[in-house]
Design an enzyme around this catalytic site. Structure first.
Site, short mmCIF file in Angstrom:
data_model
loop_
_atom_site.label_atom_id
_atom_site.label_comp_id
_atom_site.label_asym_id
_atom_site.label_seq_id
_atom_site.Cartn_x
_atom_site.Cartn_y
_atom_site.Cartn_z
N TYR A 137 -2.16 -1.00 10.44
CA TYR A 137 -2.18 -1.24 8.99
C TYR A 137 -0.89 -0.79 8.29
CZ TYR A 137 -3.89 -1.19 4.16
OH TYR A 137 -4.04 -1.40 2.81
N SER A 144 0.87 -1.18 0.00
CA SER A 144 0.00 0.00 0.00
C SER A 144 0.90 1.22 0.00
CB SER A 144 -0.88 0.03 1.25
OG SER A 144 -1.51 1.30 1.37
N1 LIG Z 1 -8.71 -0.53 -1.60
C1 LIG Z 1 -7.67 0.26 -1.46
O1 LIG Z 1 -7.77 1.48 -1.65
C2 LIG Z 1 -6.32 -0.32 -1.09
C3 LIG Z 1 -5.25 0.56 -0.98
C4 LIG Z 1 -4.00 0.07 -0.65
C5 LIG Z 1 -3.82 -1.29 -0.45
N2 LIG Z 1 -4.87 -2.15 -0.54
C6 LIG Z 1 -4.59 -3.57 -0.31
O2 LIG Z 1 -5.13 -4.34 -1.37
C7 LIG Z 1 -5.49 -5.64 -0.90
C8 LIG Z 1 -6.94 -5.93 -1.26
O3 LIG Z 1 -7.75 -4.93 -0.66
P1 LIG Z 1 -9.26 -4.66 -1.11
O4 LIG Z 1 -9.44 -3.19 -1.08
O5 LIG Z 1 -9.57 -5.42 -2.33
O6 LIG Z 1 -10.01 -5.27 0.16
P2 LIG Z 1 -11.44 -6.00 0.23
O7 LIG Z 1 -11.80 -5.96 1.68
O8 LIG Z 1 -12.39 -5.41 -0.76
O9 LIG Z 1 -11.11 -7.50 -0.22
C9 LIG Z 1 -10.22 -8.29 0.53
C10 LIG Z 1 -10.58 -9.74 0.34
O10 LIG Z 1 -9.67 -10.53 1.16
C11 LIG Z 1 -10.41 -11.52 1.85
N3 LIG Z 1 -9.71 -11.88 3.09
C12 LIG Z 1 -9.61 -11.15 4.22
N4 LIG Z 1 -8.92 -11.84 5.15
C13 LIG Z 1 -8.57 -13.03 4.59
C14 LIG Z 1 -7.87 -14.16 5.06
N5 LIG Z 1 -7.38 -14.21 6.32
N6 LIG Z 1 -7.68 -15.20 4.23
C15 LIG Z 1 -8.18 -15.19 2.96
N7 LIG Z 1 -8.88 -14.13 2.47
C16 LIG Z 1 -9.08 -13.06 3.27
C17 LIG Z 1 -11.77 -10.87 2.10
O11 LIG Z 1 -12.78 -11.84 2.36
C18 LIG Z 1 -11.99 -10.08 0.81
O12 LIG Z 1 -12.68 -10.85 -0.16
C19 LIG Z 1 -5.23 -5.63 0.61
O13 LIG Z 1 -3.95 -6.22 0.89
C20 LIG Z 1 -5.22 -4.16 0.93
O14 LIG Z 1 -4.47 -3.86 2.09
C21 LIG Z 1 -6.12 -1.69 -0.84
#
Ligand SMILES: NC(=O)c1ccc[n+]([C@@H]2O[C@H](COP(=O)([O-])OP(=O)(O)OC[C@H]3O[C@@H](n4cnc5c(N)ncnc54)[C@H](O)[C@@H]3O)[C@@H](O)[C@H]2O)c1
Length: 252
Positions: free
Chosen positions: A144, A131
């Site tokens: 985080y 991130s």
């Molecule tokens: N959305 C953003 O703006 C953003 C920004 C920076 C980084 N990220 C990173 O991107 C990645 C995905 O984020 P997102 O926004 O798609 O989140 P999201 O919450 O929409 O999706 C995450 C998915 O991971 C699954 N998950 C959670 N814990 C789990 C576990 N222990 N085992 C297996 N699956 C699990 C959830 O069920 C969900 O389907 C993450 O690592 C997040 O930190 C997201």
């Protein structure tokens, strides 16, 4: 030769779903992991892949064995599953520290360790989802940002130790991407608009745009790229000086 196989964790929603879609379009057999089994099944069906539901914390060895059992080999791992637990740093509970550490960092490391012998056999690659908060800590986000800084260090460390084994390790650092993780913000139109205007590209990113960069890093086009963290943030992380008050300047 059959399709190369990739395991995408947290592939049942958001960025992971976007990654699964792009990789499937580019000819990968996608193994969709998610703690939410129906979500994993939905995405696997949509992309013509295979669902491998489960919590990445529980038994990484078993998850990797299942992945290899599906198609006989593993060519790539996308460590995408991640969570956020919001709290002021002073108030972050030990339970939340442990949970975010176990999913966002320990879970990634253990899964990659379990995948390594199989990736060695295929000359495979790992992409970890970090991130921009790794370098720009996010107030109110508990553990985080620290967990994501760990993902960056893990990526650089693993690239050094696993490069000689023929395994590349890179990371992608998303900026603002509209998914369930951040939906509370984007559901408020004024906040969405203010954020949009702060992005040099004047829009919030999409999971598909993340998936395209992951696809590049897993492809032969990135055959000499390892230990890198690529920000996919519409230029946002380069805007620090724009926040300073200053006399009127020419606008482009
Ligand atoms: N959305 C953003 O703006 C953003 C920004 C920076 C980084 N990220 C990173 O991107 C990645 C995905 O984020 P997102 O926004 O798609 O989140 P999201 O919450 O929409 O999706 C995450 C998915 O991971 C699954 N998950 C959670 N814990 C789990 C576990 N222990 N085992 C297996 N699956 C699990 C959830 O069920 C969900 O389907 C993450 O690592 C997040 O930190 C997201």
């Amino acid at each position: 030769m059959g399709k190369p196989t990739v395991l995408v964790t947290g592939g049942g929603a958001g960025i992971g779903e976007g990654i699964a879609q792009v990789l499937a379009q580019r000819g990968w057999h996608v193994l969709v992991n998610d703690i939410d089994a129906p979500a994993a099944a939905r995405v696997a069906q949509a992309v013509g892949g295979t669902a491998l539901p489960g919590d990445i914390r529980t038994d990484p060895g078993a998850l990797i064995s299942s992945a290899v059992a599906v198609s006989g080999a593993l060519h790539a791992l996308v460590n995408n599953a991640g969570i956020i637990r919001r709290s002021a740093l002073a108030d972050t509970s030990e339970a939340d520290l442990d949970l975010v550490y176990e999913v966002n960092l320990k879970g990634m490391v253990r899964l990659a360790q379990a995948a390594l012998p199989h990736l060695q056999l295929t000359g495979g690659a790992v992409v970890n989802i970090s991130s921009i908060a790794a370098d720009n800590p996010q107030p109110g986000a508990g553990f985080y940002s620290m967990s994501k800084a760990g993902v960056t260090a893990f990526t650089r460390h693993a690239a050094q130790e696993w490069g000689p084994l023929g395994v590349r390790v890179n990371a992608v650092a998303p900026g603002l991407i509209r998914t369930a993780m951040a939906e509370a913000v984007y559901a408020i139109p004024e906040l969405h608009e203010k954020r949009r205007l702060m992005m040099p590209l004047r829009r919030i990113g999409t999971p598909i745009e993340l998936g395209k960069v992951v696809a590049f890093l897993l492809s032969d086009d990135a055959s000499y790229v390892s230990g890198q963290v690529i920000a996919v943030d519409g230029g946002f992380s380069q805007t620090l000086i724009s926040h300073l008050p200053h006399p009127p300047t020419p606008t482009p």
